[in-house]
Design an enzyme around this catalytic site. Structure first.
Site, mmCIF file in Angstrom:
data_model
loop_
_atom_site.group_PDB
_atom_site.id
_atom_site.type_symbol
_atom_site.label_atom_id
_atom_site.label_comp_id
_atom_site.label_asym_id
_atom_site.label_seq_id
_atom_site.Cartn_x
_atom_site.Cartn_y
_atom_site.Cartn_z
ATOM 1 N N ARG A 91 52.321 52.385 33.183
ATOM 2 C CA ARG A 91 51.587 53.163 32.186
ATOM 3 C C ARG A 91 52.043 54.618 32.165
ATOM 4 O O ARG A 91 51.588 55.393 31.341
ATOM 5 C CB ARG A 91 50.082 53.108 32.471
ATOM 6 C CG ARG A 91 49.508 51.738 32.183
ATOM 7 C CD ARG A 91 48.163 51.839 31.512
ATOM 8 N NE ARG A 91 47.781 50.566 30.914
ATOM 9 C CZ ARG A 91 46.717 49.873 31.254
ATOM 10 N NH1 ARG A 91 45.920 50.318 32.180
ATOM 11 N NH2 ARG A 91 46.435 48.744 30.645
ATOM 12 N N ARG A 130 35.137 44.322 14.325
ATOM 13 C CA ARG A 130 34.739 43.085 15.022
ATOM 14 C C ARG A 130 33.231 43.000 15.167
ATOM 15 O O ARG A 130 32.567 43.988 15.477
ATOM 16 C CB ARG A 130 35.373 43.032 16.419
ATOM 17 C CG ARG A 130 36.803 42.649 16.401
ATOM 18 C CD ARG A 130 37.216 42.013 17.727
ATOM 19 N NE ARG A 130 37.146 42.942 18.824
ATOM 20 C CZ ARG A 130 38.099 43.044 19.779
ATOM 21 N NH1 ARG A 130 39.163 42.274 19.731
ATOM 22 N NH2 ARG A 130 37.955 43.897 20.751
#
Ligand SMILES: [Zn+2]
Length: 225
Positions: A91, A130
């Protein structure tokens, strides 16, 4: 045959999971999700899992060496002999260095870093739309792309639909800020190394998949030359 040692990069909501599943079907590459692997090893109580748990219990981040240790163990498994698809790590640049070093010690190199790009506003639209059924979290809808017949009501059992806290716009924007701050230097890092391949994640998942396949086929040709 040459190895396909791949990293998958992209923001949350870019459809990386879908692409990873397809690539596993196409090339038989194990999908190494560091988040899943960490949870599994902690649950199984392996040596690395126990070490990771000590940090987690103390509220600290699991050190990179522990994660890299888990990755190298996994990469040494038989099913990763022809390559792997790594997701969730690295990351940042320092993690990328640790990974490159560990792979180098196994005489393996990264083949490419695949970046699935999606603009922030698209990510927000995908995730914030969603809606989940309060009775059964497997009943998932989307206000634009897959709406229920009656607004706010589950088609399958008539229960109420809610927006999860993780799917709120404010939460998503914060995750995106973190993603950009950490990942942009990483994208430049892999670009400088000549390993970066970019894909337009706003396209249909089938098109993204076809594009990734084509690029991987080219990478294999180049390696076999
Ligand atoms: Zn339902």
């Amino acid at each position: 045959m040459s190895q396909l040692n791949l990293i998958l990069l992209g923001p949350p909501g870019a459809g990386k999971g879908t692409q990873a599943d397809r690539l596993r079907e196409d090339f038989g590459l194990p999908h190494i999700s560091t988040g899943d692997m960490l949870r599994a090893q902690v649950a199984e109580g392996t040596d690395l899992g126990k070490e990771a748990k000590r940090y987690m219990d103390a509220g600290e981040l699991v050190p990179d060496e522990v994660i890299v240790g888990m990755i190298t163990e996994r990469v040494a498994d038989n099913d990763a002999g022809d390559g792997f698809l790594l997701d969730g790590f690295p990351r940042n640049e320092s993690q990328a260095d640790s990974l490159a070093k560990a792979l180098g010690e196994m005489e393996r190199d990264l083949t490419a870093a695949l970046l699935v790009e999606v603009p922030d506003d698209d990510v927000v639209r995908r995730l914030a739309g969603r809606r989940v059924c309060v009775k059964n979290p497997a009943h998932i809808y989307h206000v634009d792309f897959d709406p229920p017949k009656h607004e706010g009501i589950c088609d399958q059992d008539g229960a109420r639909l809610i927006q999860r806290d993780d799917d709120r716009e404010e939460t998503i924007r914060k995750r995106l800020d973190v993603y950009h701050a950490q990942t942009e230097p990483l994208i430049e890092y892999y670009d400088r190394a000549g390993l970066l391949r970019r894909f337009d994640g706003t396209r249909d998942p089938d098109e993204v998949h076809a594009h990734i396949r084509a690029v991987i086929a080219t990478l294999r040709l180049e390696e076999d030359l």
